[in-house]
Design a protein around this motif. Sequence first.
Motif, PDB file in Angstrom:
ATOM      1  N   ASP A 123       4.603  10.864  -1.026  1.00  0.00           N
ATOM      2  CA  ASP A 123       4.636  11.445   0.318  1.00  0.00           C
ATOM      3  C   ASP A 123       4.153  10.473   1.391  1.00  0.00           C
ATOM      4  O   ASP A 123       4.506  10.607   2.562  1.00  0.00           O
ATOM      5  N   ALA A 124       3.348   9.483   0.982  1.00  0.00           N
ATOM      6  CA  ALA A 124       2.831   8.512   1.939  1.00  0.00           C
ATOM      7  C   ALA A 124       3.829   7.405   2.249  1.00  0.00           C
ATOM      8  O   ALA A 124       3.617   6.615   3.165  1.00  0.00           O
ATOM      9  N   GLY A 125       4.919   7.328   1.478  1.00  0.00           N
ATOM     10  CA  GLY A 125       5.925   6.301   1.708  1.00  0.00           C
ATOM     11  C   GLY A 125       6.151   5.446   0.485  1.00  0.00           C
ATOM     12  O   GLY A 125       5.860   5.850  -0.649  1.00  0.00           O
ATOM     13  N   VAL A 126       6.652   4.233   0.706  1.00  0.00           N
ATOM     14  CA  VAL A 126       7.009   3.313  -0.370  1.00  0.00           C
ATOM     15  C   VAL A 126       6.023   2.144  -0.376  1.00  0.00           C
ATOM     16  O   VAL A 126       5.723   1.563   0.670  1.00  0.00           O
ATOM     17  N   THR A 127       5.534   1.801  -1.570  1.00  0.00           N
ATOM     18  CA  THR A 127       4.702   0.617  -1.752  1.00  0.00           C
ATOM     19  C   THR A 127       5.345  -0.239  -2.828  1.00  0.00           C
ATOM     20  O   THR A 127       5.668   0.251  -3.914  1.00  0.00           O
ATOM     21  N   LEU A 128       5.545  -1.521  -2.523  1.00  0.00           N
ATOM     22  CA  LEU A 128       6.196  -2.443  -3.448  1.00  0.00           C
ATOM     23  C   LEU A 128       5.425  -3.752  -3.431  1.00  0.00           C
ATOM     24  O   LEU A 128       5.113  -4.288  -2.366  1.00  0.00           O
ATOM     25  N   GLY A 129       5.104  -4.277  -4.618  1.00  0.00           N
ATOM     26  CA  GLY A 129       4.400  -5.558  -4.661  1.00  0.00           C
ATOM     27  C   GLY A 129       3.802  -5.829  -6.017  1.00  0.00           C
ATOM     28  O   GLY A 129       4.231  -5.292  -7.041  1.00  0.00           O
ATOM     29  N   TYR A 130       2.789  -6.692  -6.034  1.00  0.00           N
ATOM     30  CA  TYR A 130       2.096  -7.037  -7.276  1.00  0.00           C
ATOM     31  C   TYR A 130       0.929  -6.084  -7.509  1.00  0.00           C
ATOM     32  O   TYR A 130       0.340  -5.573  -6.562  1.00  0.00           O
ATOM     33  N   ARG A 131       0.583  -5.897  -8.769  1.00  0.00           N
ATOM     34  CA  ARG A 131      -0.621  -5.127  -9.065  1.00  0.00           C
ATOM     35  C   ARG A 131      -1.840  -6.005  -8.795  1.00  0.00           C
ATOM     36  O   ARG A 131      -1.874  -7.175  -9.171  1.00  0.00           O
ATOM     37  N   GLY A 132      -2.835  -5.438  -8.120  1.00  0.00           N
ATOM     38  CA  GLY A 132      -4.033  -6.186  -7.787  1.00  0.00           C
ATOM     39  C   GLY A 132      -4.802  -6.599  -9.029  1.00  0.00           C
ATOM     40  O   GLY A 132      -4.649  -6.023 -10.109  1.00  0.00           O
ATOM     41  N   GLU A 133      -5.639  -7.615  -8.881  1.00  0.00           N
ATOM     42  CA  GLU A 133      -6.399  -8.130 -10.002  1.00  0.00           C
ATOM     43  C   GLU A 133      -7.288  -7.048 -10.600  1.00  0.00           C
ATOM     44  O   GLU A 133      -8.085  -6.424  -9.904  1.00  0.00           O
ATOM     45  N   ARG A 134      -7.120  -6.823 -11.922  1.00  0.00           N
ATOM     46  CA  ARG A 134      -7.899  -5.842 -12.677  1.00  0.00           C
ATOM     47  C   ARG A 134      -7.880  -4.465 -12.017  1.00  0.00           C
ATOM     48  O   ARG A 134      -8.898  -3.775 -11.943  1.00  0.00           O
ATOM     49  N   SER A 135      -6.720  -4.042 -11.510  1.00  0.00           N
ATOM     50  CA  SER A 135      -6.608  -2.728 -10.898  1.00  0.00           C
ATOM     51  C   SER A 135      -5.152  -2.281 -10.936  1.00  0.00           C
ATOM     52  O   SER A 135      -4.252  -3.055 -11.257  1.00  0.00           O
ATOM     53  N   HIS A 136      -4.921  -1.005 -10.598  1.00  0.00           N
ATOM     54  CA  HIS A 136      -3.565  -0.478 -10.489  1.00  0.00           C
ATOM     55  C   HIS A 136      -3.092  -0.456  -9.038  1.00  0.00           C
ATOM     56  O   HIS A 136      -2.002   0.046  -8.742  1.00  0.00           O
ATOM     57  N   ARG A 137      -3.921  -0.981  -8.150  1.00  0.00           N
ATOM     58  CA  ARG A 137      -3.552  -1.040  -6.734  1.00  0.00           C
ATOM     59  C   ARG A 137      -2.361  -1.976  -6.555  1.00  0.00           C
ATOM     60  O   ARG A 137      -2.288  -3.040  -7.156  1.00  0.00           O
ATOM     61  N   ILE A 138      -1.400  -1.574  -5.735  1.00  0.00           N
ATOM     62  CA  ILE A 138      -0.220  -2.398  -5.484  1.00  0.00           C
ATOM     63  C   ILE A 138      -0.417  -3.166  -4.178  1.00  0.00           C
ATOM     64  O   ILE A 138      -0.670  -2.580  -3.129  1.00  0.00           O
ATOM     65  N   VAL A 139      -0.301  -4.486  -4.272  1.00  0.00           N
ATOM     66  CA  VAL A 139      -0.478  -5.364  -3.115  1.00  0.00           C
ATOM     67  C   VAL A 139       0.903  -5.788  -2.619  1.00  0.00           C
ATOM     68  O   VAL A 139       1.657  -6.435  -3.360  1.00  0.00           O
ATOM     69  N   PRO A 140       1.314  -5.422  -1.387  1.00  0.00           N
ATOM     70  CA  PRO A 140       2.629  -5.830  -0.875  1.00  0.00           C
ATOM     71  C   PRO A 140       2.837  -7.333  -0.995  1.00  0.00           C
ATOM     72  O   PRO A 140       1.921  -8.119  -0.759  1.00  0.00           O
TER      73      PRO A 140
END
Length: 385
Positions: A123-140
């Motif tokens: 619902d917040a939109g689209v996020t595309l990128g690499y997974r952050g170091e030691r996390s599931h966060r997506i970095v554009p």
Amino acid sequence: MGQDAEGRVVFVPGTVPGDRVWVRPVKVKRRWARAELLEVLEPSPRRTPSPCEVQGRCGGCPWMLGDAALRTEQRLRIVSDEVAKVMGSEVAQRVPIIDGTPPSTQPAVGYRVRARWAFRRDDAGVTLGYRGERSHRIVPADDCAVVVAELRVLYAEINEALRGWDVGQVEGDVHALAGAGGVAGALIEARDGRSLRVGAARVPVQIAGATLELAPEGFSQANLGVTQVVWRWLRDAVAPFGPGHAVELFAGVGTFTTALLDAAFTVEAYDTHPSRRRWEGATFHRADLLACGVPLPPPERLPAVVLLDPPRSGAGALIDWIVGCGAGAVAYISCDLSTCIRDAQMLLTRGFELQQIVSFDMFPNTSHQEVAVLLRRVEGDAPAA
């Protein structure tokens, strides 16, 4: 990396040897600790500005902050230390570690023709990128400096395609590949495997004069420049043992098959998913080598040379067959240093001697590397026919 007052090794991402830094411990063990960088109090003379806007967030190129000579020194030291640990310090001192890719010969940015990104659409939109170091966060990753320009264009197209993909909330991975005159992207949804393609289904990739038709989700080398350097090393390293017959284990799409052919060998190549391409003088077989421990069907001729390019787990299951096949030389190419040196040591104890160890900077700005080992059978140690 440094040491604390108790003598523990402390790993600090974002630092360069010679930095004086202020850090905060985040994980402490008996012999080592991991710390978060808070401030660089005095930068090392070997620290360089990062050429990439993403690097500080995605963690994908931790060595980008050091100068080129430092990166080479560190890479070769890693190989030397592993050889000394597994084979002994005498071997590490006697057999030189060759730098197959001096920093002046290969670019450290704009080299990757293959990338893997993560995506999420909610619902917040689209996020595309690499997974952050030691996390599931997506970095554009729209400003990633290590991919070729064609992949940056494809990144924008995939971002737009995700917005229009009428499948509700989704997350998963993107496999992206740039070839000669085309790009291909495969989006694979994590939960049920639904996929969406952007660009071509397969693209032509040229390596040492040969053209391979590759799909983005299949394995292929990301650094074509260094792959061609490895190709030339292999051809020249095995040529003195030919002409003759060669067996290629874990041949993949045939990246190095043509090097054996160019060195005047006929080739029988094996892989779980062998190349569909056919070259004169080469035969491809489908075989699960790690499960079988031998190439099946058996080679029609005894090989003069065995070439291995196994997965990260190594080729320990094939050592008995390699020793017994009578080959005079083994060329071992790997992206996993520890399993490569482990398997080479097994061959050293069973009638082979070490000829060369070569480090290739296949993954600039990181501690990962491609390593190649050439071993020759000691005369008189060939098994009886």
